[in-house]
Design an enzyme around this catalytic site. Structure first.
Site, PDB file in Angstrom:
ATOM      1  N   ASN A   7      93.646  68.033  44.756  1.00 34.91           N
ATOM      2  CA  ASN A   7      93.393  69.366  45.311  1.00 34.91           C
ATOM      3  C   ASN A   7      92.259  69.210  46.316  1.00 34.91           C
ATOM      4  O   ASN A   7      91.115  69.006  45.927  1.00 34.91           O
ATOM      5  CB  ASN A   7      92.996  70.330  44.182  1.00 34.91           C
ATOM      6  CG  ASN A   7      92.551  71.685  44.709  1.00 34.91           C
ATOM      7  OD1 ASN A   7      92.699  71.976  45.900  1.00 34.91           O
ATOM      8  ND2 ASN A   7      91.992  72.505  43.838  1.00 34.91           N
ATOM      9  N   LYS A   9      91.031  71.394  48.257  1.00 34.81           N
ATOM     10  CA  LYS A   9      90.221  72.610  48.468  1.00 34.81           C
ATOM     11  C   LYS A   9      90.023  72.816  49.977  1.00 34.81           C
ATOM     12  O   LYS A   9      90.928  72.499  50.744  1.00 34.81           O
ATOM     13  CB  LYS A   9      88.908  72.508  47.682  1.00 34.81           C
ATOM     14  CG  LYS A   9      89.164  72.100  46.215  1.00 34.81           C
ATOM     15  CD  LYS A   9      88.004  72.235  45.299  1.00 34.81           C
ATOM     16  CE  LYS A   9      88.418  71.832  43.890  1.00 34.81           C
ATOM     17  NZ  LYS A   9      87.388  72.034  42.886  1.00 34.81           N
ATOM     18  N   HIS A  85      93.930  78.839  40.364  1.00 31.96           N
ATOM     19  CA  HIS A  85      92.800  77.915  40.290  1.00 31.96           C
ATOM     20  C   HIS A  85      91.514  78.688  39.980  1.00 31.96           C
ATOM     21  O   HIS A  85      91.346  79.832  40.393  1.00 31.96           O
ATOM     22  CB  HIS A  85      92.647  77.137  41.608  1.00 31.96           C
ATOM     23  CG  HIS A  85      91.643  76.034  41.490  1.00 31.96           C
ATOM     24  ND1 HIS A  85      90.298  76.246  41.684  1.00 31.96           N
ATOM     25  CD2 HIS A  85      91.784  74.730  41.150  1.00 31.96           C
ATOM     26  CE1 HIS A  85      89.662  75.106  41.475  1.00 31.96           C
ATOM     27  NE2 HIS A  85      90.536  74.168  41.148  1.00 31.96           N
ATOM     28  N   GLU A  87      88.681  78.644  41.279  1.00 32.06           N
ATOM     29  CA  GLU A  87      87.973  79.194  42.440  1.00 32.06           C
ATOM     30  C   GLU A  87      88.683  80.439  42.978  1.00 32.06           C
ATOM     31  O   GLU A  87      88.042  81.346  43.506  1.00 32.06           O
ATOM     32  CB  GLU A  87      87.816  78.099  43.504  1.00 32.06           C
ATOM     33  CG  GLU A  87      86.763  77.087  43.058  1.00 32.06           C
ATOM     34  CD  GLU A  87      87.085  75.646  43.365  1.00 32.06           C
ATOM     35  OE1 GLU A  87      87.857  75.383  44.306  1.00 32.06           O
ATOM     36  OE2 GLU A  87      86.579  74.764  42.646  1.00 32.06           O
ATOM     37  N   GLU A 154      92.203  73.305  33.248  1.00 28.99           N
ATOM     38  CA  GLU A 154      90.970  73.005  33.964  1.00 28.99           C
ATOM     39  C   GLU A 154      89.821  73.793  33.327  1.00 28.99           C
ATOM     40  O   GLU A 154      89.683  75.004  33.576  1.00 28.99           O
ATOM     41  CB  GLU A 154      91.095  73.369  35.454  1.00 28.99           C
ATOM     42  CG  GLU A 154      92.127  72.529  36.187  1.00 28.99           C
ATOM     43  CD  GLU A 154      91.763  72.306  37.658  1.00 28.99           C
ATOM     44  OE1 GLU A 154      91.931  71.189  38.131  1.00 28.99           O
ATOM     45  OE2 GLU A 154      91.304  73.259  38.324  1.00 28.99           O
ATOM     46  N   GLY A 160      83.840  70.101  39.324  1.00 30.77           N
ATOM     47  CA  GLY A 160      82.842  69.735  40.331  1.00 30.77           C
ATOM     48  C   GLY A 160      81.460  69.495  39.752  1.00 30.77           C
ATOM     49  O   GLY A 160      80.493  69.333  40.498  1.00 30.77           O
ATOM     50  N   SER A 196      86.430  67.039  37.112  1.00 34.47           N
ATOM     51  CA  SER A 196      85.592  65.835  37.143  1.00 34.47           C
ATOM     52  C   SER A 196      86.342  64.564  36.741  1.00 34.47           C
ATOM     53  O   SER A 196      85.782  63.701  36.064  1.00 34.47           O
ATOM     54  CB  SER A 196      84.343  66.036  36.278  1.00 34.47           C
ATOM     55  OG  SER A 196      83.584  67.113  36.778  1.00 34.47           O
TER      56      SER A 196
HETATM   57  P1  13P Z   1      86.749  68.139  40.628  1.00 35.48           P
HETATM   58  O1  13P Z   1      87.656  66.969  40.352  1.00 35.48           O
HETATM   59  O2  13P Z   1      85.996  68.002  41.931  1.00 35.48           O
HETATM   60  O3  13P Z   1      85.883  68.456  39.451  1.00 35.48           O
HETATM   61  O4  13P Z   1      87.691  69.419  40.851  1.00 35.48           O
HETATM   62  C1  13P Z   1      88.691  69.679  39.918  1.00 35.48           C
HETATM   63  C2  13P Z   1      89.560  70.730  40.450  1.00 35.48           C
HETATM   64  O5  13P Z   1      89.156  71.859  40.652  1.00 35.48           O
HETATM   65  C3  13P Z   1      90.953  70.367  40.747  1.00 35.48           C
HETATM   66  O6  13P Z   1      91.738  71.482  40.985  1.00 35.48           O
END
Ligand code: 13P
Length: 234
Positions: A7, A9, A85, A87, A154, A160, A196
């Site tokens: 992803n 982002k 997601h 976010e 997730e 993150g 992560s």
């Molecule tokens: P990270 O791997 O940067 O923690 O992000 C995970 C994520 O949000 C994947 O959709």
């Protein structure tokens, strides 16, 4: 065989995507590799890597300035779309009901939705992790579906953050999701873990029961970080 999804982002560029696709085409893997990239890059073609979007509108078409429909995403050749997601829930206010409408749009247009569920830190500390996961699965998946979907667990507090739940916590979450899916007549739906994931923890995470792959954020942006995750499992 596992599913390794990235992803991106709101990161990356067309040249970075072209480079990583070229690097990924060199590796020998049976795993399914998906890159969910910004809308402007959805037209990118690859024989080996499937392309996906990161969100879609819950509406079919109309006066929704700034939104992109499932049909528009499908018309680029993209095959997948991440829905719900953390976010999008945090910054756009997406609820389970919105996620379900978006998943319906995805399925109606031949896209495979990667539906995300997971708890916030507040929910975890309140002991609500399992309830949030189960209601997420039950409320986000449209009824009477007969095509493929993917679920991603997730834990929102770990995204993150360089933090991951314990293996036992991941196992509990994935077993609950598998049991809930079976109860809904959706046994065999792949369940990804995301938050992560890095080259040094990917193999261990994917050895946990009912973990069928990973959804990777930051570590999917560069070949040096993403390839070790893909090659860490057969
Ligand atoms: P990270 O791997 O940067 O923690 O992000 C995970 C994520 O949000 C994947 O959709």
């Amino acid at each position: 065989m596992k599913i390794i999804a990235g992803n991106w982002k709101m990161n990356g560029s067309q040249s970075a995507l072209d480079k990583i696709i070229s690097d990924l085409s060199e590796i020998d893997t049976q795993n399914t590799v998906i890159l969910c990239v910004p809308y402007t890059m959805l037209n990118t073609k690859s024989d080996k890597i499937a392309i996906g979007a990161q969100d879609i509108s819950k509406h079919t078409s109309g006066a929704y300035t700034g939104e992109i429909s499932a049909q528009m995403v499908a018309s680029t050749g993209a095959k997948y779309v991440i829905i719900g997601h953390s976010e999008c829930r945090q910054y756009h206010g997406d609820t389970n009901s919105d996620v379900r409408e978006k998943a319906t749009q995805a399925l109606n247009n031949g896209l495979i939705p990667i539906i995300c569920v997971g708890e916030t830190m507040d929910e975890k500390q309140a002991g609500k992790t399992m309830a949030v996961i189960e209601s997420g699965v039950r409320e986000c998946i449209p009824s009477d579906i007969n095509t493929k979907i993917i679920i991603a667990y997730e834990p929102r507090w770990a995204i993150g953050a360089g933090l991951t739940p314990t293996s036992a916590e991941i196992a509990d979450a994935h077993n609950l999701i598998a049991k809930t899916l079976a109860d809904m007549g959706l046994s065999g739906t792949p369940i990804l873990y995301g938050a992560s994931v890095k080259g040094n923890n990917a193999a261990e995470i994917m050895s946990i029961s009912n973990v069928d792959g990973v959804l990777v954020g930051g570590a999917s942006l560069k070949s040096d970080d993403f390839i070790p995750i893909i090659t860490s499992v057969k």
